[in-house]
Design a protein around this motif. Sequence first.
Motif, PDB file in Angstrom:
ATOM      1  N   GLY A  13      28.137  -3.729   4.664  1.00  0.00           N
ATOM      2  CA  GLY A  13      27.977  -4.687   3.575  1.00  0.00           C
ATOM      3  C   GLY A  13      26.535  -4.877   3.161  1.00  0.00           C
ATOM      4  N   HIS A  14      25.596  -4.232   3.892  1.00  0.00           N
ATOM      5  CA  HIS A  14      24.168  -4.370   3.571  1.00  0.00           C
ATOM      6  C   HIS A  14      23.749  -3.290   2.584  1.00  0.00           C
ATOM      7  CE1 HIS A  14      19.947  -5.192   3.907  1.00  0.00           C
ATOM      8  NE2 HIS A  14      19.680  -4.022   4.460  1.00  0.00           N
ATOM      9  N   ASN A  15      23.027  -3.716   1.537  1.00  0.00           N
ATOM     10  CA  ASN A  15      22.519  -2.793   0.523  1.00  0.00           C
ATOM     11  C   ASN A  15      20.990  -2.742   0.603  1.00  0.00           C
ATOM     12  OD1 ASN A  15      25.214  -2.736  -0.421  1.00  0.00           O
ATOM     13  ND2 ASN A  15      24.807  -4.485  -1.785  1.00  0.00           N
ATOM     14  N   PHE A  16      20.448  -1.536   0.509  1.00  0.00           N
ATOM     15  CA  PHE A  16      18.984  -1.407   0.583  1.00  0.00           C
ATOM     16  C   PHE A  16      18.541  -0.110  -0.076  1.00  0.00           C
ATOM     17  CE2 PHE A  16      14.999  -0.328   3.019  1.00  0.00           C
ATOM     18  CZ  PHE A  16      14.233  -1.392   2.556  1.00  0.00           C
ATOM     19  N   ASP A  17      17.544  -0.234  -0.958  1.00  0.00           N
ATOM     20  CA  ASP A  17      16.899   0.919  -1.579  1.00  0.00           C
ATOM     21  C   ASP A  17      15.436   0.959  -1.161  1.00  0.00           C
ATOM     22  OD1 ASP A  17      18.961   2.160  -3.087  1.00  0.00           O
ATOM     23  OD2 ASP A  17      18.875   0.504  -4.527  1.00  0.00           O
ATOM     24  N   LEU A  18      14.915   2.153  -0.944  1.00  0.00           N
ATOM     25  CA  LEU A  18      13.556   2.328  -0.431  1.00  0.00           C
ATOM     26  C   LEU A  18      12.781   3.287  -1.325  1.00  0.00           C
ATOM     27  CD1 LEU A  18      11.489   1.799   1.841  1.00  0.00           C
ATOM     28  CD2 LEU A  18      12.564   3.645   3.142  1.00  0.00           C
ATOM     29  N   HIS A  19      11.513   2.936  -1.609  1.00  0.00           N
ATOM     30  CA  HIS A  19      10.677   3.724  -2.511  1.00  0.00           C
ATOM     31  C   HIS A  19       9.291   3.929  -1.897  1.00  0.00           C
ATOM     32  CE1 HIS A  19      13.693   2.638  -5.581  1.00  0.00           C
ATOM     33  NE2 HIS A  19      13.587   1.409  -5.091  1.00  0.00           N
ATOM     34  N   VAL A  20       8.693   5.081  -2.187  1.00  0.00           N
ATOM     35  CA  VAL A  20       7.297   5.339  -1.816  1.00  0.00           C
ATOM     36  C   VAL A  20       6.428   5.049  -3.020  1.00  0.00           C
ATOM     37  CG1 VAL A  20       5.618   7.088  -1.126  1.00  0.00           C
ATOM     38  CG2 VAL A  20       7.887   7.082  -0.090  1.00  0.00           C
ATOM     39  N   HIS A  21       5.450   4.165  -2.845  1.00  0.00           N
ATOM     40  CA  HIS A  21       4.521   3.820  -3.916  1.00  0.00           C
ATOM     41  C   HIS A  21       3.118   4.227  -3.477  1.00  0.00           C
ATOM     42  CE1 HIS A  21       2.781   1.335  -7.211  1.00  0.00           C
ATOM     43  NE2 HIS A  21       1.798   1.177  -6.348  1.00  0.00           N
ATOM     44  N   THR A  22       2.519   5.184  -4.155  1.00  0.00           N
ATOM     45  CA  THR A  22       1.172   5.623  -3.777  1.00  0.00           C
ATOM     46  C   THR A  22       0.129   4.775  -4.495  1.00  0.00           C
ATOM     47  OG1 THR A  22       1.304   7.344  -5.487  1.00  0.00           O
ATOM     48  CG2 THR A  22       1.815   7.984  -3.234  1.00  0.00           C
ATOM     49  N   GLY A  23      -0.852   4.308  -3.729  1.00  0.00           N
ATOM     50  CA  GLY A  23      -1.894   3.448  -4.274  1.00  0.00           C
ATOM     51  C   GLY A  23      -2.952   4.233  -5.032  1.00  0.00           C
ATOM     52  N   ALA A  24      -3.794   3.482  -5.723  1.00  0.00           N
ATOM     53  CA  ALA A  24      -4.858   4.093  -6.533  1.00  0.00           C
ATOM     54  C   ALA A  24      -6.164   4.231  -5.773  1.00  0.00           C
ATOM     55  CB  ALA A  24      -5.084   3.263  -7.800  1.00  0.00           C
ATOM     56  N   GLY A  25      -6.179   3.794  -4.505  1.00  0.00           N
ATOM     57  CA  GLY A  25      -7.370   4.013  -3.695  1.00  0.00           C
ATOM     58  C   GLY A  25      -8.318   2.845  -3.627  1.00  0.00           C
ATOM     59  N   ARG A  26      -7.876   1.706  -3.124  1.00  0.00           N
ATOM     60  CA  ARG A  26      -8.753   0.555  -2.924  1.00  0.00           C
ATOM     61  C   ARG A  26      -8.521  -0.012  -1.531  1.00  0.00           C
ATOM     62  NH1 ARG A  26     -11.730  -1.650  -6.863  1.00  0.00           N
ATOM     63  NH2 ARG A  26     -12.953  -2.136  -5.013  1.00  0.00           N
ATOM     64  N   TYR A  27      -9.616  -0.145  -0.787  1.00  0.00           N
ATOM     65  CA  TYR A  27      -9.560  -0.653   0.578  1.00  0.00           C
ATOM     66  C   TYR A  27      -8.986  -2.067   0.621  1.00  0.00           C
ATOM     67  CZ  TYR A  27     -11.440  -2.482   5.020  1.00  0.00           C
ATOM     68  OH  TYR A  27     -11.593  -3.072   6.244  1.00  0.00           O
ATOM     69  N   ILE A  28      -9.237  -2.859  -0.410  1.00  0.00           N
ATOM     70  CA  ILE A  28      -8.808  -4.254  -0.421  1.00  0.00           C
ATOM     71  C   ILE A  28      -7.286  -4.357  -0.386  1.00  0.00           C
ATOM     72  CG2 ILE A  28      -8.675  -4.516  -2.932  1.00  0.00           C
ATOM     73  CD1 ILE A  28     -10.115  -7.078  -0.406  1.00  0.00           C
ATOM     74  N   CYS A  29      -6.571  -3.262  -0.719  1.00  0.00           N
ATOM     75  CA  CYS A  29      -5.109  -3.296  -0.676  1.00  0.00           C
ATOM     76  C   CYS A  29      -4.578  -3.374   0.744  1.00  0.00           C
ATOM     77  CB  CYS A  29      -4.523  -2.076  -1.391  1.00  0.00           C
ATOM     78  SG  CYS A  29      -4.726  -2.134  -3.183  1.00  0.00           S
ATOM     79  N   ARG A  71     -18.949  -1.369  -1.881  1.00  0.00           N
ATOM     80  CA  ARG A  71     -18.252  -0.614  -2.927  1.00  0.00           C
ATOM     81  C   ARG A  71     -16.801  -1.044  -3.057  1.00  0.00           C
ATOM     82  NH1 ARG A  71     -18.796   4.087  -0.826  1.00  0.00           N
ATOM     83  NH2 ARG A  71     -16.684   4.389  -0.030  1.00  0.00           N
ATOM     84  N   GLU A  72     -16.172  -1.421  -1.941  1.00  0.00           N
ATOM     85  CA  GLU A  72     -14.745  -1.736  -1.950  1.00  0.00           C
ATOM     86  C   GLU A  72     -14.445  -3.211  -2.218  1.00  0.00           C
ATOM     87  OE1 GLU A  72     -12.250   0.343  -1.892  1.00  0.00           O
ATOM     88  OE2 GLU A  72     -13.605   2.054  -1.766  1.00  0.00           O
ATOM     89  N   SER A  73     -15.455  -4.038  -2.404  1.00  0.00           N
ATOM     90  CA  SER A  73     -15.209  -5.448  -2.738  1.00  0.00           C
ATOM     91  C   SER A  73     -14.478  -5.537  -4.074  1.00  0.00           C
ATOM     92  CB  SER A  73     -16.532  -6.206  -2.822  1.00  0.00           C
ATOM     93  OG  SER A  73     -16.327  -7.506  -3.357  1.00  0.00           O
ATOM     94  N   CYS A  74     -13.494  -6.402  -4.148  1.00  0.00           N
ATOM     95  CA  CYS A  74     -12.765  -6.560  -5.411  1.00  0.00           C
ATOM     96  C   CYS A  74     -13.578  -7.354  -6.428  1.00  0.00           C
ATOM     97  CB  CYS A  74     -11.412  -7.225  -5.167  1.00  0.00           C
ATOM     98  SG  CYS A  74     -11.490  -9.011  -4.857  1.00  0.00           S
ATOM     99  N   GLY A  75     -14.643  -8.020  -5.976  1.00  0.00           N
ATOM    100  CA  GLY A  75     -15.496  -8.765  -6.894  1.00  0.00           C
ATOM    101  C   GLY A  75     -14.979 -10.129  -7.268  1.00  0.00           C
ATOM    102  N   TRP A  76     -13.932 -10.595  -6.595  1.00  0.00           N
ATOM    103  CA  TRP A  76     -13.298 -11.858  -6.982  1.00  0.00           C
ATOM    104  C   TRP A  76     -14.172 -13.068  -6.672  1.00  0.00           C
ATOM    105  CZ3 TRP A  76      -9.623 -13.209 -10.117  1.00  0.00           C
ATOM    106  CH2 TRP A  76      -8.999 -14.448 -10.004  1.00  0.00           C
ATOM    107  N   CYS A  77     -14.855 -13.070  -5.513  1.00  0.00           N
ATOM    108  CA  CYS A  77     -15.663 -14.247  -5.171  1.00  0.00           C
ATOM    109  C   CYS A  77     -17.140 -13.868  -5.030  1.00  0.00           C
ATOM    110  CB  CYS A  77     -15.142 -14.922  -3.903  1.00  0.00           C
ATOM    111  SG  CYS A  77     -15.240 -13.937  -2.407  1.00  0.00           S
ATOM    112  N   THR A  78     -18.008 -14.808  -5.355  1.00  0.00           N
ATOM    113  CA  THR A  78     -19.445 -14.552  -5.439  1.00  0.00           C
ATOM    114  C   THR A  78     -20.073 -14.121  -4.119  1.00  0.00           C
ATOM    115  OG1 THR A  78     -19.624 -16.126  -7.257  1.00  0.00           O
ATOM    116  CG2 THR A  78     -21.661 -15.553  -6.108  1.00  0.00           C
ATOM    117  N   PRO A  79     -19.797 -14.777  -2.993  1.00  0.00           N
ATOM    118  CA  PRO A  79     -20.465 -14.357  -1.752  1.00  0.00           C
ATOM    119  C   PRO A  79     -20.244 -12.881  -1.437  1.00  0.00           C
ATOM    120  CG  PRO A  79     -19.348 -16.459  -1.435  1.00  0.00           C
ATOM    121  CD  PRO A  79     -18.916 -15.947  -2.772  1.00  0.00           C
ATOM    122  N   CYS A  80     -19.019 -12.416  -1.608  1.00  0.00           N
ATOM    123  CA  CYS A  80     -18.692 -11.025  -1.316  1.00  0.00           C
ATOM    124  C   CYS A  80     -19.279 -10.094  -2.382  1.00  0.00           C
ATOM    125  CB  CYS A  80     -17.183 -10.860  -1.230  1.00  0.00           C
ATOM    126  SG  CYS A  80     -16.613  -9.229  -0.736  1.00  0.00           S
TER     127      CYS A  80
END
Length: 498
Positions: free
Chosen positions: A222-238, A407-416
Amino acid sequence: MTSENKPDNKDLPEGSTVSVVAGVAIAKAEEKAAQEAAAKAAKIEAAKIPKTEPTPIHGNGTAETHPLTWRLKHHQQVLGMDTYESLEGYQGLKKALKMTPAEVQGIIKDAVLRGRGGAGFPAGIKWSLIPMNKEGSPDVGPKYLVCNADEMEPGTFKDRLLMEKLPHQLVEAMILVSYAIGAQTGYIFLRGEYVLAAKNLNSAIYQAKAKGYLGENILDSGHNFDLHVHTGAGRYICGEETALINSLEGRRANPRTKPPFPQISGAWGKPTIVNNVETLCNVPAIIVRGATWFKGLSNGRSGDAGTKIYGASGKVKFPGLWELPIGTSAREILALAGGMQDGLELKCWLPGGASTDFLMPEHLDLAMDFDTIGKAGSRMGTGLLMVVDQTQNIVSAVRNLEEFFARESCGWCTPCRDGLPWAVKLLKGLEQGEGKAEDIDVLLQLTRFLGPGKTFCAHAPGAMEPLQSALKFFRSEFEAGVRATKVDAINHISVIQA
């Protein structure tokens, strides 16, 4: 006083004031020299690592002792469905589907499976926070399971091996966990550079669908499940779970404010569980053999449970990976790597990737588990050691790491966003011998102002760990980069005011 007219203690009247003072000075100098020699000898002794030949990751392991890699003893890789099934494949899933989701969660909670991605948070507790459908209550709606396979921590390559050589193990684990938490859709968020892993995982998913392990009404449960591979664009913050979720949704990979946590509001605002590859791969074996068995795998070496895929990189003889009881010492791990390359001595080491604090040779005998390494002033992280030898300048090593983090900082906050490039600029000056004495004080203050609780996520605090420990253990190397001549006032950078 020149060397010609210095008093010679032998020619002075015995008991004279000058004779006594000179004798005391000589005794102190000799004592200091002896202490320095003893300390140097102790350091060399502490850094000694037994030399051994490399052994395969699976060693002589069995399903009872090496749940993650024992199948590699029989095959170099296990890519086909028939081969995997002949080696206990999908037995954990079949057993779980005969239980209730609550019972499956209870076994994982009892096993105390701590997250293998670096944080060490217990998986069973994380799963228990997700809302479940209860009889007589409104349906909670769609839920998601996400595998964090964005393995971009410098010096880390354990998940890659599991996905490339044992893809069905991860696929089975995700189906099983989806049943335990009531998720209908799953994603393997994969580092984009892992092309072979993507190919093998997609093939395993196709085979699992053909066999009835994926899709609707899995094995008539009775359990339904679908699985997908999603390749990232290359960011360490992920590697940060909420940044990963944003990227999965097609948004910019910035971390989200927590709370709400993903277990309540994750992918597309729905309850979501995010677990690391190695963490998930432990689940089927735990269901097959039980929580008590899993807790016994550490063989008394640690209060933590299970095995751990450890590794070593840098100037060791045989860089590699080994599945060992959790709590194995760093010295034993480096011995499996053959020790340092000929002519080199261990200077220091990172216990679990670039975002951990340096430890010294005298720490080699500590158990490599979450709590022990934490008490020593670092983090176990991913458990893959990176060694630094005595010929390497620590300022250059740290500058290289900080350039990556900046280089890998997302730039969201000033200290980083601004603090990490500032640290890189100061380190470059010291590396080139053009630094200022004040630069070291600024670096020390940056380690505090970019530390835990001062930034939006853990990216900058992680970046500060190798820097703060390098300043602690090797300050003289930073001081050696201070320019000898006075710097003009126009080029002076003032120390940050607290």
